[in-house]
Design an enzyme around this catalytic site. Structure first.
Site, PDB file in Angstrom:
ATOM      1  N   GLU A  42      -6.250   5.960   8.979  1.00  0.00           N
ATOM      2  CA  GLU A  42      -4.896   6.473   8.935  1.00  0.00           C
ATOM      3  C   GLU A  42      -4.669   7.945   8.739  1.00  0.00           C
ATOM      4  O   GLU A  42      -3.525   8.419   9.071  1.00  0.00           O
ATOM      5  CB  GLU A  42      -4.171   5.603   7.731  1.00  0.00           C
ATOM      6  CG  GLU A  42      -4.395   4.231   7.758  1.00  0.00           C
ATOM      7  CD  GLU A  42      -3.224   3.818   8.910  1.00  0.00           C
ATOM      8  OE1 GLU A  42      -2.157   4.420   9.193  1.00  0.00           O
ATOM      9  OE2 GLU A  42      -3.269   2.702   9.385  1.00  0.00           O
ATOM     10  N   TYR A 125       3.330   6.224   3.033  1.00  0.00           N
ATOM     11  CA  TYR A 125       3.093   5.341   4.053  1.00  0.00           C
ATOM     12  C   TYR A 125       1.379   5.087   4.153  1.00  0.00           C
ATOM     13  O   TYR A 125       0.893   3.823   4.307  1.00  0.00           O
ATOM     14  CB  TYR A 125       3.217   6.552   5.479  1.00  0.00           C
ATOM     15  CG  TYR A 125       2.465   5.682   6.503  1.00  0.00           C
ATOM     16  CD1 TYR A 125       2.772   4.481   7.313  1.00  0.00           C
ATOM     17  CD2 TYR A 125       1.115   6.246   6.916  1.00  0.00           C
ATOM     18  CE1 TYR A 125       1.984   4.049   8.209  1.00  0.00           C
ATOM     19  CE2 TYR A 125       0.381   5.805   8.156  1.00  0.00           C
ATOM     20  CZ  TYR A 125       0.736   4.672   8.691  1.00  0.00           C
ATOM     21  OH  TYR A 125      -0.112   4.042   9.647  1.00  0.00           O
ATOM     22  N   ASP A 143       5.810   4.532   9.075  1.00  0.00           N
ATOM     23  CA  ASP A 143       5.797   5.703   9.866  1.00  0.00           C
ATOM     24  C   ASP A 143       6.826   5.861  10.723  1.00  0.00           C
ATOM     25  O   ASP A 143       7.648   5.133  11.006  1.00  0.00           O
ATOM     26  CB  ASP A 143       4.280   5.583  10.370  1.00  0.00           C
ATOM     27  CG  ASP A 143       3.987   4.403  11.383  1.00  0.00           C
ATOM     28  OD1 ASP A 143       5.006   3.903  11.660  1.00  0.00           O
ATOM     29  OD2 ASP A 143       2.926   4.730  12.202  1.00  0.00           O
TER      30      ASP A 143
END
Length: 457
Positions: A42, A125, A143
């Site tokens: 991520e 996020y 996102d």
């Protein structure tokens, strides 16, 4: 309106999960969704395409397979592993977070959204993605892809750059989060935004499982969403970049510990566009003795908030007795493979170094230039080689043909930008003259090319 939005979003859950089950891309971090791997992926995927991230992810997780190894990694090695991904503060914050986890959580990622959110470099996020994908906690992960999908489905007129709009979308998704499948639901929204409800160009509504409930699609206004305020123009900085050669070595220097590209190595550069005489004066002040100088083509490099407009010079100086000058190191370019983290642009090569690599690989099959196995396909580089076919002929390479060019292409694909790392900070281009090539690389190099031309495959 809130009730209507909740009603619409409640209808997307099942068709979205069904679509994701059939169309989800096979990605290394999805195959083994351990918390650490999800977190690394991520962070890497911020500002970087999925296909570009894959080789970096494999390299990084092989070298640093867990939180403790990341926490203990020396900075230069850490930056080297991150080289090519850019936004280096991301990996610095990752190490701080890893050290925090070692100190407070026994080297494990906490299975708690709020605790994840309290770690350096982890925002709502990332915390939501790790919590839902790795631990199946019912929290959203919103996102840019998710914002685009949801604002089109609900025809939300809010500016997606505002935190209030993002929080609103998070609350709306939390209300319809499927129990026990929050990770799949969040990934499905991201996947839909990345592959179908795309950011650039028209969305592929005919492939979308949610087109039947999408308000923007029903009203023919897909391209009107999401709403986004215009960004401020980037600041433009003029620079003069120098390729300073001392025999086979080139000069690099370390950037300051704070600020843009902090702590990385770069080619020496000066503010403003300097004339040839001004560059020569500066070199003499640095204690160097220039022998010849040659202008390079102009180039531009774009960061998120700054543009570097660059001119450059290749300068040959008298050999130094040691490997360092004032604030500079003179090193063999291939040493950048292991020792010196240098910013690199993915998918491109500095044409000067590319040409030298091509000469050596095609004419001598020199294994020294296989410096990195992470070379993505680079159409621009291959196009450059095709344009230079006549130049290769003139250097005595008489057997260059389409078959050989395919060999060249495969060779280039296996090299990656580190073969050109010393020069890749500015990508200046190359003047289209054999005289220039001769001057840059020296007459002995050209003679060697002609001698080796007999053993071309």
């Amino acid at each position: 309106k809130k009730r209507k939005t909740k009603c619409i979003l409640a209808q997307i859950v099942e068709p979205l999960l069904g679509w994701f089950g059939e169309h989800a891309r096979i990605l290394p971090w999805r195959e083994q969704p351990q918390p650490y791997r999800v977190w690394v992926s991520e962070i890497m995927l911020q500002q970087t395409r999925v296909e570009a991230v894959k080789p970096f992810f494999e390299r990084f997780t092989q070298a640093l397979p867990d939180v403790r190894s990341l926490a203990e990694c020396p900075e230069d090695k850490l930056l080297k592993l991150w080289e090519g991904l850019g936004y280096y503060n991301r990996v610095r914050n990752m190490q701080k977070a890893a050290q925090n986890m070692v100190e407070f959580y026994d080297g494990e990622m906490p299975a708690d959204y709020e605790k994840l959110l309290g770690l350096p470099g982890i925002g709502p996020y990332t915390a939501g993605a790790v919590a839902s994908i790795a631990f199946e906690l019912p929290v959203p992960a919103v996102d840019g892809n998710v914002l685009r999908v949801i604002t089109r489905i609900t025809q939300n007129d809010g500016d997606i750059l505002k935190q209030s709009v993002k929080r609103q979308v998070e609350e709306e998704l939390l209300a319809v989060m499927p129990k026990g499948r929050s990770g799949a639901f969040n990934q499905a929204l991201m996947e839909l935004g990345a592959t179908v409800c795309v950011p650039n160009g028209a969305p592929k509504c005919e492939e979308c499982p949610l087109s039947g409930v999408c308000l923007a699609h029903q009203n023919g206004k897909e391209m009107d969403y999401p709403k986004k305020a215009q960004k401020k123009p980037r600041k433009i900085e003029k620079k003069t970049v120098l390729v300073i050669r001392d025999g086979s070595r080139a000069a690099i220097r370390k950037r300051p510990a704070k600020g843009l590209l902090a702590g990385l190595y770069e080619l020496p550069n000066l503010s403003g566009w300097l004339s040839q005489d001004e560059v020569l004066d500066w070199l003499k002040q640095e204690g160097l003795s220039p022998i010849r100088i040659r202008r390079l083509s102009d180039a531009k490099h774009i960061f998120s908030h700054i543009e570097w407009h660059m001119t450059g010079y290749v300068v040959l100086v008298e050999e130094l007795e040691n490997d360092s000058g004032k604030d500079m190191l003179f090193i063999e370019p291939k040493r950048t493979e292991e020792e010196y983290p240098i910013p690199a642009r993915i998918g491109e090569l500095c044409p000067i170094v590319l040409l030298r690599v091509i000469f050596l690989c095609v004419c001598s099959r020199n294994q020294d230039f296989f410096l990195c196995q992470q070379f993505c396909d680079c159409p621009r580089a291959f196009s450059f080689v095709r344009k230079k076919k006549n130049a290769l002929y003139d250097f005595g390479c008489r057997r260059i043909n389409n078959k050989c060019l395919l060999v060249v292409r495969q060779t280039v694909i296996s090299i990656r930008n580190r073969a050109a790392a010393t020069f890749s900070i500015f990508h200046p281009g190359i003047e289209h003259s054999l005289d220039f090539i001769t001057r840059v690389f020296g007459i002995p190099f050209v003679h060697n090319i002609q001698k080796r031309s007999k053993i071309i495959v």
